[in-house]
Design a protein around this motif. Structure first.
Motif, short mmCIF file in Angstrom:
data_model
loop_
_atom_site.label_atom_id
_atom_site.label_comp_id
_atom_site.label_asym_id
_atom_site.label_seq_id
_atom_site.Cartn_x
_atom_site.Cartn_y
_atom_site.Cartn_z
N ALA A 10 7.75 -6.68 -1.46
CA ALA A 10 6.65 -5.32 -1.09
C ALA A 10 5.24 -5.91 -0.53
N VAL A 11 4.81 -7.17 -0.57
CA VAL A 11 3.84 -7.63 0.17
C VAL A 11 4.17 -7.52 1.34
N ASP A 12 5.22 -8.07 2.07
CA ASP A 12 5.65 -7.67 3.57
C ASP A 12 5.79 -6.67 3.99
N PHE A 13 4.88 -5.42 3.22
CA PHE A 13 5.85 -3.80 3.40
C PHE A 13 4.05 -3.32 3.69
N GLY A 14 3.12 -4.69 2.72
CA GLY A 14 1.60 -3.67 2.76
C GLY A 14 1.66 -2.88 1.39
N TYR A 15 2.49 -2.87 0.33
CA TYR A 15 1.57 -2.78 -0.96
C TYR A 15 1.89 -3.43 -1.66
N GLY A 16 0.45 -2.50 -1.94
CA GLY A 16 -0.61 -2.90 -3.05
C GLY A 16 0.13 -2.60 -4.37
#
Ligand code: 5AD
Length: 362
Positions: free
Chosen positions: A95-101
């Motif tokens: 999620a962090v890698d994909f930029g999801y908050g």
């Protein structure tokens, strides 16, 4: 015939009469006015950013007997699973890698997910990743569990009331022995505990009328929820309600004033909810994207929605989390899902929301 449309006001300026009138409207040209009003209201109150919440389906065990849901306890055809702590952590890193908050952990109402296990997972996600908000969607758990998880780092909790028609709710959502289901009470409790609370409904449940959906929108207006999820009811063949739906469809035998479970109907409810609660977070739901695979998600985003919940669950588990059918047919990896959502957002001229994306965050 072509009577004047009741005005599409925002918040208290949208009357209950207008809501019901627009819910019944089928003229696609007329409906353009509703889509435009919802899209403009969305833009003005929450902006062009779309908040992405990465979804992990943590367990498909469930003690409940909801007659609509494919992972109900009585469905022996489901291979049950619970993911490990490490799988959740992998998903959080993704999620962090994909930029999801935000990370959303969802499961059936599974007491194999103990208070302590979930608290430990929450603490690990908090300390080992830079996820900025954690959402739980784990059913009607006791207040003590909810309090412990809030303490351990959960920020938000999702619990749809499904329908405001009490009798219909009782029919589709049997109580557990000795425990009356009162989701409104739990939602209030969640707010007292300092959670941002989310709720929502299914659209087109057999027995759900247009008038009762207008009541649902009225209820949303009065509830002060941070998130409202609206999706079509999708009949699952291995459930009592799914079988009832099929019989009714075959015999064209619907209760009076039955609302359809269509993409169009769902979009009307979504758009009217945007007008009733202009600053809430409204997802373009997976169920909406499945009922019309070509246009459902785009329509959702153009008719009031400002949130998408991309699925991060590993494929093997995801295909067993079949709350409605066809979900398993989505065989795309998290990477593929992410790419198609990013492409869709840029084709719609929308940006990706930064940070946690709480209510009213523009
Ligand atoms: N069709 C559509 N939505 C469903 N849900 C569960 N089963 C179905 C179904 N068959 C929704 C419910 C629940 C959420 C997690 O998924 O609204 O609250």
């Amino acid at each position: 015939m072509n009577a004047a449309a009741p005005p599409l006001g925002v918040a208290d300026a949208l009357s209950r009469e207008a809501v019901e009138w627009w819910l019944r409207q089928t003229d696609v040209e007329r409906l353009e006015e509703l889509w435009a009003a919802a899209d403009e209201t969305r833009r003005r109150y929450v902006g062009d950013a779309v908040h992405l919440r990465g979804l992990v389906e943590v367990s498909n065990y469930c003690v409940r007997g909801c007659t609509y849901c494919g992972i109900r306890a009585a469905n022996r055809g489901v291979e049950r699973y619970r993911v490990s702590e490490d799988v959740v952590l992998d998903c959080a890193h993704k999620a962090v890698d994909f930029g999801y908050g935000t990370l959303v952990m969802q499961a059936g109402e599974d007491y194999g997910i103990s208070r302590e296990w979930m608290a430990a997972v929450l603490r690990r996600v908090r300390s080992e990743t830079s996820i900025s908000a954690i959402t739980l969607s784990l059913g009607e758990r006791p207040d003590e569990d909810l309090a412990a998880w809030r303490e351990a780092g959960a920020d938000r909790y999702l619990l749809r009331f499904e329908t405001s028609d009490e009798e219909l709710y009782r029919r589709i959502h049997p109580d557990l022995p000795g425990r009356v289901s009162d989701r409104m009470r739990i939602l209030r409790r969640l707010q007292e505990l300092g959670y941002e609370a989310g709720t929502g409904i299914m659209v087109g449940i057999p027995g759900q009328t247009y008038a009762s959906i207008a009541d649902d929108v009225e209820l949303f207006r009065g509830m002060d929820m941070d998130m409202i999820g609206i999706g079509p009811y999708l009949p699952h063949p291995a459930t009592p309600l799914g079988q009832e739906f099929e019989r009714r469809r075959a015999e064209d035998d619907w209760p009076e004033d039955q609302a359809p479970n269509s993409e169009l109907m769902t979009c009307k409810v979504l758009a009217l909810t945007r007008l009733a609660r202009p600053d809430s977070n409204l997802p373009a739901t997976t169920a909406l994207s499945l009922v019309d695979k070509a246009a459902g998600r785009a329509h959702g985003l153009q008719r009031g929605a400002n949130v998408v919940m991309p699925n991060l669950t590993p494929l093997e588990e995801r295909e067993r989390y079949e709350i409605y059918p066809e979900k398993a047919a989505v065989h795309e990896t998290a990477e593929a899902i992410n790419e198609s959502i990013m492409r869709l957002l840029s084709s719609l001229g929308r940006t990706v929301g930064a940070g946690a994306g709480g209510r009213g965050a523009v």
